[in-house]
Motif scaffolding. Structure first.
Motif, PDB file in Angstrom:
ATOM      1  N   TYR A  20       0.848  -1.193   0.000  1.00 37.78           N
ATOM      2  CA  TYR A  20       0.000   0.000   0.000  1.00 37.78           C
ATOM      3  C   TYR A  20       0.889   1.250   0.000  1.00 37.78           C
ATOM      4  O   TYR A  20       1.724   1.434   0.892  1.00 37.78           O
ATOM      5  CB  TYR A  20      -0.906   0.010   1.232  1.00 37.78           C
ATOM      6  CG  TYR A  20      -1.868  -1.147   1.250  1.00 37.78           C
ATOM      7  CD1 TYR A  20      -3.143  -1.032   0.690  1.00 37.78           C
ATOM      8  CD2 TYR A  20      -1.502  -2.381   1.802  1.00 37.78           C
ATOM      9  CE1 TYR A  20      -4.026  -2.103   0.691  1.00 37.78           C
ATOM     10  CE2 TYR A  20      -2.375  -3.456   1.804  1.00 37.78           C
ATOM     11  CZ  TYR A  20      -3.631  -3.312   1.241  1.00 37.78           C
ATOM     12  OH  TYR A  20      -4.495  -4.382   1.238  1.00 37.78           O
ATOM     13  N   ARG A  21       0.684   2.084  -1.007  1.00 41.33           N
ATOM     14  CA  ARG A  21       1.347   3.402  -1.079  1.00 41.33           C
ATOM     15  C   ARG A  21       0.260   4.440  -0.860  1.00 41.33           C
ATOM     16  O   ARG A  21      -0.596   4.650  -1.710  1.00 41.33           O
ATOM     17  CB  ARG A  21       2.017   3.575  -2.445  1.00 41.33           C
ATOM     18  CG  ARG A  21       2.715   4.913  -2.658  1.00 41.33           C
ATOM     19  CD  ARG A  21       3.465   4.899  -3.993  1.00 41.33           C
ATOM     20  NE  ARG A  21       4.033   6.206  -4.313  1.00 41.33           N
ATOM     21  CZ  ARG A  21       3.422   7.134  -5.035  1.00 41.33           C
ATOM     22  NH1 ARG A  21       2.198   6.899  -5.534  1.00 41.33           N
ATOM     23  NH2 ARG A  21       4.008   8.288  -5.272  1.00 41.33           N
ATOM     24  N   ILE A  22       0.285   5.063   0.317  1.00 44.96           N
ATOM     25  CA  ILE A  22      -0.822   5.926   0.723  1.00 44.96           C
ATOM     26  C   ILE A  22      -0.364   7.390   0.756  1.00 44.96           C
ATOM     27  O   ILE A  22       0.842   7.671   0.780  1.00 44.96           O
ATOM     28  CB  ILE A  22      -1.380   5.501   2.101  1.00 44.96           C
ATOM     29  CG1 ILE A  22      -0.310   5.666   3.195  1.00 44.96           C
ATOM     30  CG2 ILE A  22      -1.876   4.060   2.049  1.00 44.96           C
ATOM     31  CD1 ILE A  22      -0.805   5.340   4.601  1.00 44.96           C
ATOM     32  N   PRO A  23      -1.303   8.341   0.758  1.00 44.55           N
ATOM     33  CA  PRO A  23      -0.910   9.756   0.851  1.00 44.55           C
ATOM     34  C   PRO A  23      -0.022  10.005   2.073  1.00 44.55           C
ATOM     35  O   PRO A  23      -0.254   9.425   3.146  1.00 44.55           O
ATOM     36  CB  PRO A  23      -2.256  10.484   0.971  1.00 44.55           C
ATOM     37  CG  PRO A  23      -3.236   9.573   0.308  1.00 44.55           C
ATOM     38  CD  PRO A  23      -2.766   8.180   0.624  1.00 44.55           C
ATOM     39  N   GLN A  24       0.967  10.880   1.916  1.00 45.26           N
ATOM     40  CA  GLN A  24       1.944  11.096   2.978  1.00 45.26           C
ATOM     41  C   GLN A  24       1.310  11.583   4.268  1.00 45.26           C
ATOM     42  O   GLN A  24       1.744  11.204   5.359  1.00 45.26           O
ATOM     43  CB  GLN A  24       3.016  12.093   2.517  1.00 45.26           C
ATOM     44  CG  GLN A  24       4.244  12.129   3.406  1.00 45.26           C
ATOM     45  CD  GLN A  24       5.061  10.863   3.317  1.00 45.26           C
ATOM     46  OE1 GLN A  24       5.193  10.273   2.251  1.00 45.26           O
ATOM     47  NE2 GLN A  24       5.611  10.430   4.447  1.00 45.26           N
ATOM     48  N   ASP A  25       0.272  12.413   4.159  1.00 43.62           N
ATOM     49  CA  ASP A  25      -0.348  12.904   5.391  1.00 43.62           C
ATOM     50  C   ASP A  25      -1.013  11.764   6.163  1.00 43.62           C
ATOM     51  O   ASP A  25      -1.012  11.760   7.398  1.00 43.62           O
ATOM     52  CB  ASP A  25      -1.329  14.043   5.117  1.00 43.62           C
ATOM     53  CG  ASP A  25      -2.395  13.696   4.108  1.00 43.62           C
ATOM     54  OD1 ASP A  25      -2.128  12.867   3.232  1.00 43.62           O
ATOM     55  OD2 ASP A  25      -3.504  14.269   4.185  1.00 43.62           O
TER      56      ASP A  25
END
Length: 668
Positions: free
Chosen positions: A611-616
């Motif tokens: 999973y590559r998720i938004p940095q925030d």
């Protein structure tokens, strides 16, 4: 054409003085400190129409921006007019030897100037040179006259638990800037845990976040892209209001609208990026014996301390700003000393008592004289961001662990076996008193005892469920209760011994709290709080309920992360689709750029749950699990609660499967 015009302007600036005052020229001027590597000042010319600084830089790694200016001794700024050889913010031309020569023409300073500074700005990437003067008449540094009564009043109210608040606005903010959160990386010195704080930015650029503090902290506010770090000092019960401009410069005020404590440093002193210095010192650590390296650090500190006094006088520090920044500088250089054994590859790769003679300087106590120069026992040091790393590195480095055990050949290879706790404690206390020159255990050592007990009481040797499960795994069932009771009595004995040297009611209370938690909390998992971060995690993990879930927080830039993934790749693929467990890998989109992510996943995590998720969102998970460094591992039980034991999967296939069987056994 442009170059011709600049040359004419330069000629006019210099020739027109013939009818005016005679220029003042400093040949080979000197400076106190600079952020620019390999800077050589060749001359400074004071004319009626301009001040001209001629300099050279070998292999320049910087751009010179149009914001560069001179700051005169009277507190006035003098703007850049032009640079003769090139335009500001453009590549700097070099000769065949890699040397860049430049002539910077500024507005005219007074001819009787005795010193000045050259500044670009006040952000992480700004360059600066302080204390420029004629070599014949170096700038005189005035020792700061500290009002100890004011500092003592600050110490008196040091420990106090209350809510603190960070709020403010980023001028000209929009989502197109590429970041949605601000971050604070806060250490809990009592527990040794990272406590990242993620602050959401609203669409209009405003932000606000409240959090609990137990004492004042000196820390930095930074954005997702790490473009800038804004230092601040905040106390329990205090609200700080930040106004941040597009250049990353900030003003910080308290709730009454007055400049906050430490604001002279935040708004007037360029942020010193220690990263470059750190990597240079790693090189030095591999070139020098520890004795010579420690002497180098002491010399560097003396210069930094002198520069601190210069800045305190120049920018009118108050007493709290002066003492806090002084201790902050001391902690920075103490970190460089204590990091030596990690930086020096030969020392790091040697065994605990197997250092070759050429490297034994690192365990000789007389070589740690710098530690006796700093305010290590001052409680104000607890506020410093470097305090936790310094104390941890010392306690776990070779100097504190000499003579605390012996080597033994085991089936896993040669291992260092520590003596029982009481012997190790006695040896380390003696070493500590010599290093810090005290009659009792130092404050850094006391903090490390608190860290150790906290860590061991949560999934470690002092955690009931952890040591009981270990005994179940290793001993016959009729011996387990006996072993458990012996361990409990051993923990109580050591707790009593350590409390006797803490000599601080607050520390003693914390030690009891940690031990009681470990011995009385007999659950092997805990439930996450209801918050946004938990919602983010559940969106990812809910579909795996009914299985144990092993989570790897990683990034493409992280070497240890990649190493762990690649070493476990073969056996993880063998165990894929197992009904009892699942491996998942989570990263942030800023930490793992799409191109790098896709290439790495294709080669090393193809078919895995990634999973590559938004940095925030990733930042919020870091705050939830209290980590800032990676790789970081967590594990969930079949119901989605967080396991306290057996969190890491990188133990090899055989041990991993044994851990799964143990979890099943403990569930019953």
């Amino acid at each position: 054409m442009t170059k011709t015009i600049l040359s004419l302007l330069f000629a006019l600036c210099t020739l027109s003085v013939s009818a005016a005052n005679k220029p003042v020229i400093w040949e080979k001027p000197i400076y106190l400190s600079t952020s620019i590597d390999r800077l050589q000042l060749n001359s400074v010319e004071f004319h009626d129409t301009a001040t001209i600084v001629k300099a050279s830089i070998t292999n320049p790694e910087i751009y010179i921006g149009s914001s560069i200016h001179l700051y005169g001794e009277e507190g006035k700024n003098y703007k850049l007019k032009f640079i003769k050889e090139f335009k500001p913010n453009s590549p700097i031309p070099v000769d065949e030897k890699g040397v860049a020569s430049m002539t910077l023409v500024f507005e005219p300073m007074p001819l009787n100037t005795t010193f000045f500074d050259m500044l670009e700005g006040f952000t992480k990437n700004s360059d600066w040179t302080f204390g420029i003067s004629d070599a014949k008449t170096p700038v005189k540094i005035k020792p700061y006259k500290l009002n100890e009564e004011k500092v003592e009043a600050f110490r008196k109210d040091f420990f106090r638990t209350d809510t603190a608040c960070i709020k403010g606005k980023i001028e000209g903010y929009s989502r197109s800037l590429g970041y949605n959160t601000l971050n604070i990386i806060k250490d809990n010195v009592f527990t040794g845990e990272d406590e990242p704080i993620s602050i959401d930015i609203n669409e209009d650029g405003t932000f606000e976040r409240k959090f609990i503090l137990h004492f004042p902290i000196l820390n930095g506010l930074n954005d997702d892209n790490r473009h800038n770090i804004i230092m601040f000092l905040i106390k329990p019960g205090q609200t700080l209001n930040f106004t941040i401009n597009q250049n990353g410069e900030a003003t910080v005020k308290d709730s009454s609208g007055n400049p906050s404590e430490y604001s002279s440093i935040t708004s007037r002193i360029p942020f010193y990026n220690t990263e470059k210095k750190f990597y240079k010192l790693i090189e030095k650590a591999n070139q020098l014996r520890f004795k010579n390296y420690a002497r180098l650090i002491e010399d560097m500190y003396e210069k930094a301390a002198a520069n601190h006094d210069y800045l305190a006088d120049r920018f009118h520090y108050n007493d709290i700003e002066y003492i806090m920044e002084k201790i902050n500088i001391q902690m920075e250089y103490a970190f460089y000393i204590s990091y030596y054994y990690m930086a020096n590859n030969k020392v790091r790769m040697s065994g605990m008592d197997e250092l070759p003679d050429s490297l034994k300087d690192v365990i000789k106590l007389e070589n740690y004289s710098f530690m006796r120069m700093i305010r290590h026992n001052d409680i104000l040091a607890l506020s410093m961001p470097m305090y936790q790393p310094v104390t941890h590195l010392l306690k776990h480095g070779p100097v504190y662990n000499q003579g605390t055990g012996y080597y033994k050949d085991t089936k896993d290879g040669r291992r260092y076996i520590f003596y029982k706790d009481s012997i190790v404690d006695s040896v380390q206390m003696c070493i500590d008193k010599v290093i810090f020159g005290g009659n009792e255990v130092s404050l850094p050592m006391k903090i490390q005892y608190l860290n150790e007990f906290y860590r061991k009481s949560r999934g470690g040797d002092y955690d009931f469920i952890t040591f009981k499960s270990d005994f179940i795994n290793r001993y016959p069932s009729d011996s387990v209760d006996i072993m458990v009771n012996e361990r409990i009595e051993s923990i109580k004995r050591r707790t009593k011994n350590i409390k006797a040297v803490l000599n601080n009611p607050m520390f003693e209370s914390l030690l009891d709290e940690y031990v009681n938690y470990g011995l009385n909390n007999k659950q092997m998992s805990y439930t996450l709080p209801e918050c946004e971060a938990t919602t983010i995690l559940r969106k990812i993990t809910d579909k795996y309920k009914g299985k144990y879930v092993y989570i790897d927080f990683w990034a493409t830039y992280c070497g240890p992360c990649r190493d762990g993934i690649e070493k476990s790749k073969a056996w993880r693929e063998e165990l894929r689709n197992n009904p009892d467990f699942e491996f998942i890998f989570i990263t942030g989109d800023k930490d793992s750029p799409k191109k790098d992510f896709d290439e790495y996943v294709s080669e090393n995590l193809n078919g895995a749950e990634v999973y590559r998720i938004p940095q925030d969102e990733y930042n919020k998970l870091k705050e939830l699990f209290k980590f800032s460094g990676i790789p970081h591992y967590e594990a969930l039980d079949r119901n989605g609660n967080v396991l306290k034991i057996n969190k890491e999967y990188g133990v090899g296939k055989e041990q991993f499967l044994k851990n799964i069987e143990l979890l099943k056994k403990l569930e019953k």
